[in-house]
Design a protein around this motif. Structure first.
Motif, short mmCIF file in Angstrom:
data_model
loop_
_atom_site.label_atom_id
_atom_site.label_comp_id
_atom_site.label_asym_id
_atom_site.label_seq_id
_atom_site.Cartn_x
_atom_site.Cartn_y
_atom_site.Cartn_z
N ARG A 261 0.83 -1.22 0.00
CA ARG A 261 0.00 0.00 0.00
C ARG A 261 0.86 1.26 0.00
O ARG A 261 0.58 2.22 -0.73
CB ARG A 261 -0.94 0.00 1.21
CG ARG A 261 -2.07 -0.99 1.12
CD ARG A 261 -3.09 -0.81 2.23
NE ARG A 261 -2.55 -1.00 3.55
CZ ARG A 261 -2.48 -2.17 4.19
NH1 ARG A 261 -2.91 -3.27 3.61
NH2 ARG A 261 -1.98 -2.25 5.41
N LEU A 262 1.91 1.27 0.80
CA LEU A 262 2.81 2.43 0.86
C LEU A 262 3.45 2.69 -0.50
O LEU A 262 3.49 3.83 -0.97
CB LEU A 262 3.91 2.21 1.90
CG LEU A 262 3.55 2.40 3.35
CD1 LEU A 262 4.66 1.85 4.24
CD2 LEU A 262 3.31 3.86 3.65
N VAL A 263 3.96 1.64 -1.11
CA VAL A 263 4.64 1.79 -2.39
C VAL A 263 3.68 2.27 -3.46
O VAL A 263 4.02 3.16 -4.25
CB VAL A 263 5.34 0.47 -2.80
CG1 VAL A 263 5.82 0.52 -4.23
CG2 VAL A 263 6.49 0.18 -1.86
N LYS A 264 2.47 1.73 -3.49
CA LYS A 264 1.48 2.20 -4.47
C LYS A 264 1.26 3.70 -4.33
O LYS A 264 1.24 4.43 -5.32
CB LYS A 264 0.14 1.48 -4.27
CG LYS A 264 0.02 0.15 -4.92
CD LYS A 264 -1.40 -0.35 -4.67
CE LYS A 264 -1.65 -1.73 -5.15
NZ LYS A 264 -3.00 -2.20 -4.86
N SER A 265 1.08 4.14 -3.10
CA SER A 265 0.85 5.56 -2.85
C SER A 265 2.05 6.39 -3.26
O SER A 265 1.91 7.44 -3.90
CB SER A 265 0.52 5.77 -1.38
OG SER A 265 0.38 7.13 -1.08
N ASN B 256 5.79 10.12 -9.22
CA ASN B 256 5.73 9.63 -10.60
C ASN B 256 6.80 10.24 -11.49
O ASN B 256 7.26 9.61 -12.43
CB ASN B 256 4.33 9.90 -11.17
CG ASN B 256 4.02 8.99 -12.32
OD1 ASN B 256 4.72 8.02 -12.58
ND2 ASN B 256 2.97 9.31 -13.03
N SER B 257 7.21 11.46 -11.22
CA SER B 257 8.17 12.12 -12.11
C SER B 257 9.62 11.84 -11.73
O SER B 257 10.53 12.18 -12.49
CB SER B 257 7.92 13.63 -12.11
OG SER B 257 8.09 14.12 -10.80
N ASP B 258 9.88 11.23 -10.59
CA ASP B 258 11.25 11.01 -10.15
C ASP B 258 11.77 9.68 -10.69
O ASP B 258 11.33 8.61 -10.26
CB ASP B 258 11.34 11.03 -8.63
CG ASP B 258 12.77 11.09 -8.16
OD1 ASP B 258 13.56 10.21 -8.54
OD2 ASP B 258 13.11 12.04 -7.43
N ARG B 259 12.72 9.75 -11.60
CA ARG B 259 13.24 8.55 -12.25
C ARG B 259 14.14 7.73 -11.34
O ARG B 259 14.30 6.54 -11.55
CB ARG B 259 14.02 8.92 -13.51
CG ARG B 259 13.11 9.45 -14.58
CD ARG B 259 13.91 9.75 -15.81
NE ARG B 259 13.38 10.98 -16.38
CZ ARG B 259 13.99 11.71 -17.25
NH1 ARG B 259 15.17 11.36 -17.70
NH2 ARG B 259 13.45 12.80 -17.71
N HIS B 260 14.73 8.36 -10.33
CA HIS B 260 15.65 7.64 -9.45
C HIS B 260 14.92 6.66 -8.52
O HIS B 260 15.34 5.52 -8.36
CB HIS B 260 16.47 8.62 -8.60
CG HIS B 260 17.24 7.95 -7.50
ND1 HIS B 260 18.35 7.18 -7.73
CD2 HIS B 260 17.01 7.90 -6.16
CE1 HIS B 260 18.78 6.70 -6.57
NE2 HIS B 260 17.99 7.13 -5.61
N ILE B 261 13.85 7.10 -7.93
CA ILE B 261 13.19 6.28 -6.90
C ILE B 261 12.17 5.30 -7.47
O ILE B 261 11.88 4.29 -6.84
CB ILE B 261 12.57 7.20 -5.80
CG1 ILE B 261 12.32 6.41 -4.50
CG2 ILE B 261 11.30 7.85 -6.31
CD1 ILE B 261 13.57 5.96 -3.81
N VAL C 167 13.27 1.61 -7.63
CA VAL C 167 13.39 1.07 -6.27
C VAL C 167 12.01 0.72 -5.74
O VAL C 167 11.80 -0.36 -5.17
CB VAL C 167 14.10 2.08 -5.34
CG1 VAL C 167 14.12 1.58 -3.91
CG2 VAL C 167 15.50 2.37 -5.84
N LEU C 168 11.06 1.61 -5.92
CA LEU C 168 9.69 1.36 -5.46
C LEU C 168 9.09 0.15 -6.17
O LEU C 168 8.39 -0.66 -5.55
CB LEU C 168 8.82 2.60 -5.66
CG LEU C 168 9.17 3.81 -4.80
CD1 LEU C 168 8.32 5.01 -5.20
CD2 LEU C 168 9.01 3.51 -3.32
N GLU C 169 9.37 0.01 -7.46
CA GLU C 169 8.86 -1.15 -8.21
C GLU C 169 9.45 -2.45 -7.67
O GLU C 169 8.75 -3.46 -7.54
CB GLU C 169 9.16 -0.99 -9.70
CG GLU C 169 8.33 0.10 -10.35
CD GLU C 169 8.80 0.44 -11.76
OE1 GLU C 169 9.67 -0.27 -12.31
OE2 GLU C 169 8.28 1.44 -12.30
#
Length: 92
Positions: free
Chosen positions: A35-39, A45-50, A53-55
């Motif tokens: 749930r945290l990662v989805k949020s 959405n615009s940050d290519r670095h993170i 990692v979230l995926e």
């Protein structure tokens, strides 16, 4: 009261750190990670670095929910857990 982005990253790091340090966890924690990662994915959405990692954390949480032996799943991802915590610390 909804958590702001900084609070969400803090909670995400806490759960991942606990999994790393304790080598165990619960399905409820994996569901919380999901749930945290989805949020966060929507918010960052615009940050290519993170995003990658979230995926990866999202896949980890889904695999953890489905794992017949959750503790073994956590143990087999120790290196990734450490890396994710480091990367989140650099981002947040």
């Amino acid at each position: 009261m909804p958590l702001n982005q900084q609070d969400q990253f803090s909670l995400l790091k806490d759960i991942l750190s606990n999994h790393q340090n304790d080598c165990c966890g619960s399905v409820a924690e994996c569901e919380q990670l999901e749930r945290l990662v989805k949020s966060l994915m929507v918010q960052t959405n615009s940050d290519r670095h993170i995003q990658p990692v979230l995926e990866e954390i999202y896949r980890y949480s889904q695999n953890g929910i489905a794992a017949p032996e959750l503790d073994q799943h956590i143990e087999s991802n120790q290196q990734e857990l450490s890396q994710w915590v480091t990367e989140i610390n650099q981002y947040s």
